[in-house]
Design an enzyme around this catalytic site. Structure first.
Site, PDB file in Angstrom:
ATOM      1  N   GLU A 240     -58.640   2.414  54.829  1.00  0.00           N
ATOM      2  CA  GLU A 240     -59.460   3.270  54.632  1.00  0.00           C
ATOM      3  C   GLU A 240     -59.115   4.095  53.668  1.00  0.00           C
ATOM      4  O   GLU A 240     -57.353   4.439  52.770  1.00  0.00           O
ATOM      5  CB  GLU A 240     -60.028   5.361  55.257  1.00  0.00           C
ATOM      6  CG  GLU A 240     -60.961   5.558  54.625  1.00  0.00           C
ATOM      7  CD  GLU A 240     -61.542   7.181  55.697  1.00  0.00           C
ATOM      8  OE1 GLU A 240     -61.328   7.916  54.555  1.00  0.00           O
ATOM      9  OE2 GLU A 240     -61.489   6.558  56.673  1.00  0.00           O
ATOM     10  N   GLU A 266     -64.796   8.035  49.390  1.00  0.00           N
ATOM     11  CA  GLU A 266     -64.668   9.852  49.475  1.00  0.00           C
ATOM     12  C   GLU A 266     -64.980   9.890  48.353  1.00  0.00           C
ATOM     13  O   GLU A 266     -64.385  12.109  47.649  1.00  0.00           O
ATOM     14  CB  GLU A 266     -63.302  10.257  51.022  1.00  0.00           C
ATOM     15  CG  GLU A 266     -63.679  11.737  50.525  1.00  0.00           C
ATOM     16  CD  GLU A 266     -62.286  11.709  51.400  1.00  0.00           C
ATOM     17  OE1 GLU A 266     -61.754  12.861  51.611  1.00  0.00           O
ATOM     18  OE2 GLU A 266     -61.693  10.855  52.211  1.00  0.00           O
ATOM     19  N   HIS A 316     -67.420  11.017  55.093  1.00  0.00           N
ATOM     20  CA  HIS A 316     -66.374  11.784  55.167  1.00  0.00           C
ATOM     21  C   HIS A 316     -66.548  13.546  55.912  1.00  0.00           C
ATOM     22  O   HIS A 316     -67.694  14.316  55.688  1.00  0.00           O
ATOM     23  CB  HIS A 316     -66.085  12.035  53.459  1.00  0.00           C
ATOM     24  CG  HIS A 316     -64.879  13.248  53.055  1.00  0.00           C
ATOM     25  ND1 HIS A 316     -64.481  13.856  52.692  1.00  0.00           N
ATOM     26  CD2 HIS A 316     -63.332  13.329  54.167  1.00  0.00           C
ATOM     27  CE1 HIS A 316     -63.611  15.048  53.505  1.00  0.00           C
ATOM     28  NE2 HIS A 316     -62.980  14.317  54.129  1.00  0.00           N
TER      29      HIS A 316
END
Length: 390
Positions: A240, A266, A316
């Site tokens: 990520e 995100e 997220h």
């Protein structure tokens, strides 16, 4: 039904916090010379709560965690006037009005997060007005219950990480996400420490459990290219945010380079931004946050876009605004989950401000078919621990 009033308040936490730890989580500040602990830049110990009241007495709740005082100012000075007097069912019109009306200086970042808060409150109103949960307005139940992954494995002492993983493995979780504590500035010693932490967690959870790895923008392209081959043997479900959010070329190169799926989003803020990521094949997993990306009106469109590209959406954070979207689309196979915990990074504040967030059971969360709107109310238990700015 018309919108009568918009109220934005900043809840500043003044209660107990967990003190910062070194190498707690890699982040974008790691490469910048700093005399202080770098993760402090990404801690947020305040939150903006938005209440929108209609002329028939319904109150919808929205929220924004990014730069809360600035978000409140944007809402008070610009957005509130755009929606007062309007019909909340004209949510697409209101969204476009806010987005285009702030376009010269907004578009992304805090301005979009402020729009998100207004939009969330509007959808809460819509659900309450017809006595239906928001997910029923978005497409309904697509899952019996939502699988979720445990997501509070920050880099600490390896034995403590293993104990934490074991605790939640015993509670039925079948997926875990851990954070790296080191990046390019820590040279080869940091590489070794990163690999030790992955091995330690994988040892506890076994090979039949999903393991996700997060860099939180703390690496760069060169470092990620060195790390990826070393990580492949641990079979992570994704890596990520390996590079900063603006480095789309870096994401795209990494996503074609390795068998490990690259995830991100995100820190992306618009439908157009996600289209760019998808067109470039820059991410294999999309991770928007509904209270950043433009609210439910925008996130619902991003879900449809990702479905067309066959890229899964796993928002997220936990939090009800994300859960409603995950429940209502096949594009989202699972959710992130944080348990209620002492205030540390700041995500935890959500559970101190709002009631209604579901608690995971055996690695799943459930939404109630009979709770209207988003299902949140303001909590009174911890009000003494907040300084509230009207």
């Amino acid at each position: 039904m018309k919108i009568k009033a918009v109220r934005a308040r900043v809840f500043e936490w003044k209660g107990k916090t967990v003190p910062p730890q070194g190498n707690f989580c890699s982040n974008a500040m790691d490469l910048v010379y700093s005399k202080s602990e770098t993760m402090s830049t990404f801690r947020f110990h305040s939150w903006t709560v938005v209440e929108i009241e209609t002329d028939n007495g319904i109150v919808g709740l929205g929220n924004v965690a990014l730069a809360p005082k600035i978000a409140k100012a944007i809402i008070d000075e610009y957005l509130a006037a755009m929606v007062i007097g309007e019909d909340p069912w004209d949510y697409e019109y209101l969204w476009q009005k806010m987005y285009r009306g702030t376009h010269a200086w907004g578009r992304k970042g805090v301005a979009m997060a402020a729009i998100s808060a207004i939009d969330l409150a509007i959808w809460d109103i819509l659900g309450k007005s017809v006595n239906k949960p928001v997910f029923k307005l978005l497409g309904g139940r697509t899952k019996e219950k939502i699988p979720c992954y445990y997501s509070k494995l920050y880099r600490t002492d390896l034995n403590e990480m293993q104990k934490e993983a074991q605790t939640f493995l015993d509670q039925g979780f079948k997926a875990f996400k851990m954070r790296f504590g080191y990046g390019p500035a820590h040279l080869q010693q940091g590489v070794v420490e990163n690999l030790k932490s992955v091995a330690a967690v994988r040892e506890v959870i076994g090979d039949d459990t999903d393991l996700m790895l997060e860099c939180y923008m703390g690496w760069n392209l060169e470092y990620a290219k060195r790390m990826l081959p070393k990580l492949e043997k641990y079979a992570p479900r994704w890596l990520e945010e390996p590079v900063i959010a603006d480095d789309i070329d870096g994401y795209a190169e990494l996503n074609q380079l390795t068998s490990i799926p690259i995830s991100g989003g995100e820190h992306e803020f618009s439908l157009y931004g996600f289209k760019q990521l998808l067109d470039r094949k820059a991410v294999s997993v999309v991770q928007y946050d509904t209270n950043r990306v433009g609210g439910i009106t925008a996130a619902h469109k991003i879900n449809a876009l990702c479905e067309a590209y066959s890229v899964p959406v796993i928002p997220h954070a936990g939090q009800m605004h994300n859960y409603h979207l995950t429940m209502s689309t096949l594009a989202s196979p699972m959710s992130e989950y944080f348990p209620m915990f002492d205030v540390e990074v700041g995500n935890e504040l959500f559970y101190y401000i709002f009631d209604g967030e579901p608690v995971a059971k055996d690695g799943f969360i459930q939404l109630d078919d009979n709770t209207p709107g988003l299902g949140l109310t303001l909590k009174t238990e911890f009000l003494k621990d907040f300084n509230i700015i009207e």
